[in-house]
Design an enzyme around this catalytic site. Structure first.
Site, PDB file in Angstrom:
ATOM      1  N   ASP A 226      30.060   1.391  65.941  1.00  0.00           N
ATOM      2  CA  ASP A 226      29.506   0.417  67.175  1.00  0.00           C
ATOM      3  C   ASP A 226      30.794   0.304  68.079  1.00  0.00           C
ATOM      4  O   ASP A 226      31.956   0.043  67.423  1.00  0.00           O
ATOM      5  CB  ASP A 226      29.005  -0.624  66.455  1.00  0.00           C
ATOM      6  CG  ASP A 226      29.844  -1.597  65.904  1.00  0.00           C
ATOM      7  OD1 ASP A 226      30.243  -2.427  66.688  1.00  0.00           O
ATOM      8  OD2 ASP A 226      29.975  -1.590  64.626  1.00  0.00           O
TER       9      ASP A 226
ATOM     10  N   ASP B 182      25.918  -7.816  62.258  1.00  0.00           N
ATOM     11  CA  ASP B 182      27.055  -8.129  61.392  1.00  0.00           C
ATOM     12  C   ASP B 182      27.279  -9.511  61.691  1.00  0.00           C
ATOM     13  O   ASP B 182      26.552 -10.212  62.239  1.00  0.00           O
ATOM     14  CB  ASP B 182      28.471  -7.445  61.876  1.00  0.00           C
ATOM     15  CG  ASP B 182      28.953  -7.500  63.221  1.00  0.00           C
ATOM     16  OD1 ASP B 182      28.077  -8.529  63.638  1.00  0.00           O
ATOM     17  OD2 ASP B 182      29.993  -6.899  63.794  1.00  0.00           O
TER      18      ASP B 182
END
Length: 434
Positions: A261, A99
């Protein structure tokens, strides 16, 4: 439901000397250190996530990152899997998520990255999955319907996130046979998040990532997930980014979450005031123990302040520190009782945590609470109840709140327990975690 561990260079020195408080002689940081899967001998997660903001944003981004320049260059050269030492065939099935680390630039007017250079970052790193560039929206109003409400700034960030997602999908199209692009959802309400998700699916995304959940409470995240699942196809996968409520995962079973996550099990080892060490609990719960604080005398600010004020001399602090450590190690060998050990520990831990001597704080509730938590930790001997490689090697040292090598070992132990916790939930609710 896959558990993806968000890494931030969380490794330990396997040769660390606990008695002398020293790293192994000649130790080379990173090269000689062990990631959680190396320390445990297996991966306690189904994948790892690396944020671009951790690696460093590259030229012109203004984001320096946590990696050294040499590490960042190696990461791009060898790829994420080799850098994280997941290139062993036994880890071939683990996913590598990426990300942009939107919190690192949340104060900026616009994100420092572009869809094209982010696609290049994921391509260089050989990620299996990567998130589009989002711009965090911190405001949240649970009762709003659809696209109602939202400040002008909320809507501007919403539009930026959507626009970046559309461009990112185009920029990664050539990687489609080896990479899965993930469209990031941002919004100020369950309704606006649902609309963001609907638009992302219309663009062509079949894997979405829900962002901005860190400050939200578990019921608020559940309302967002429920609203999103109502408007997207059943086969569309959903990931929760930065899932700070990982310990509440049982509440989210059956809600259609594909993956999440978190670093929560690891960072609670040293960022939580009470719940530092995990053990299996009853039912869907985990059992928590408080780590015993024995900070280094020459580095603790409260102890240094006491020394500067002349309340304690440096020599006194070092002796109190040594006495506390000696008592704990003798207790581990069954050579000291609980009462003696707790008194030695509190004599040192109270000045280090509260900033005054035990005798100056008679009857203080804070001390009585600390005493009770430490007594429970010592009486139950939780480090003897765990068979992970960390606890077998470190014994009571894993319960000492004291610098990185102990604290991160405790965090890696927590990952082991959390991994088994998820397996237990899967066994009890196979339809929810399949």
């Amino acid at each position: 439901m896959k558990f993806i561990f968000a890494d931030s260079l969380d490794y330990i020195d396997p040769g660390f000397d606990f008695v002398r408080d020293r790293n192994a002689e000649g130790r080379r940081p990173y090269w000689d250190d062990h990631y959680p899967h190396e320390a445990l001998g297996y991966a306690p997660y189904q994948g790892m996530l690396v944020s671009r903001a951790i690696v460093g944003g590259g030229a012109g981004s203004g984001v320096s990152g946590k990696y050294t320049e040499a590490q960042a260059m190696r990461f791009r050269r060898v790829g994420a899997r080799a850098f994280l030492r997941l290139d062993d065939p036994k880890y071939a099935g683990l996913d590598i998520f990426g990300d942009c680390g939107a919190f690192s630039y949340h104060k900026e007017d616009v994100p420092p990255y572009k869809p094209e250079d982010t696609a290049e970052f994921y391509d260089d790193g050989r990620f299996t999955h990567g998130c589009s560039i989002d711009h965090i929206i911190f405001d949240f109003a649970e009762g709003l319907k659809g696209m109602t409400g939202g400040t002008e700034e909320n809507r501007r960030r919403f539009d930026i996130t959507q626009s970046n997602a559309e461009a990112f999908l185009a920029a990664t199209r050539h990687m489609s046979n080896r990479f899965c692009p993930m469209g990031v959802i941002q919004g100020w309400s369950p309704g606006s998040m649902a609309e963001a998700a609907r638009r992302l699916v219309a663009m062509g995304y079949d894997y979405l990532a829900l962002g901005g959940t860190v400050p939200l409470k578990a019921p608020q995240i559940k309302s967002c997930v429920a609203a999103i699942r109502e408007v997207i196809p059943r086969e569309t996968r959903l990931h929760v980014l930065g899932f700070a409520k990982a310990d509440n995962i049982a509440e989210f079973l059956g809600m259609g979450i594909t993956s999440f996550d978190t670093t929560s099990p690891l960072i609670r080892a040293f960022k939580d005031a009470k719940s530092n060490y995990y053990l299996p609990g009853s039912g869907d719960a985990l059992n928590y123990y408080t780590a015993i604080r024995v900070p280094q005398a020459i580095e603790n600010p409260k102890l240094m302040n006491l020394a500067k004020r002349g309340i304690l001399h440096q020599e006194d602090l070092q002796k109190m520190e040594a006495d506390a450590l000696d008592a704990l190690r003798r207790y581990d060998r069954h050579e000291a009782d609980v009462e003696e050990t707790v008194e030695k520990v509190l004599a040192y831990a109270v000045p280090a945590t509260i900033g005054d001597l035990v005798q100056n704080l008679p009857g203080t509730r804070q001390i009585s609470d600390l005493r009770a938590r430490y007594e429970r930790t010592l009486i139950d001997r939780p480090w003897k109840q765990c068979d992970c490689a960390i606890c077998r090697a470190a014994s009571i040292e894993v319960l000492l709140f004291r610098a990185s090598n102990r604290n991160k070992r405790r965090g890696i132990h927590n990952l082991h327990v959390y991994s088994n916790h998820l397996k237990k939930l899967k066994e009890n609710s196979p339809h929810a975690l399949s």
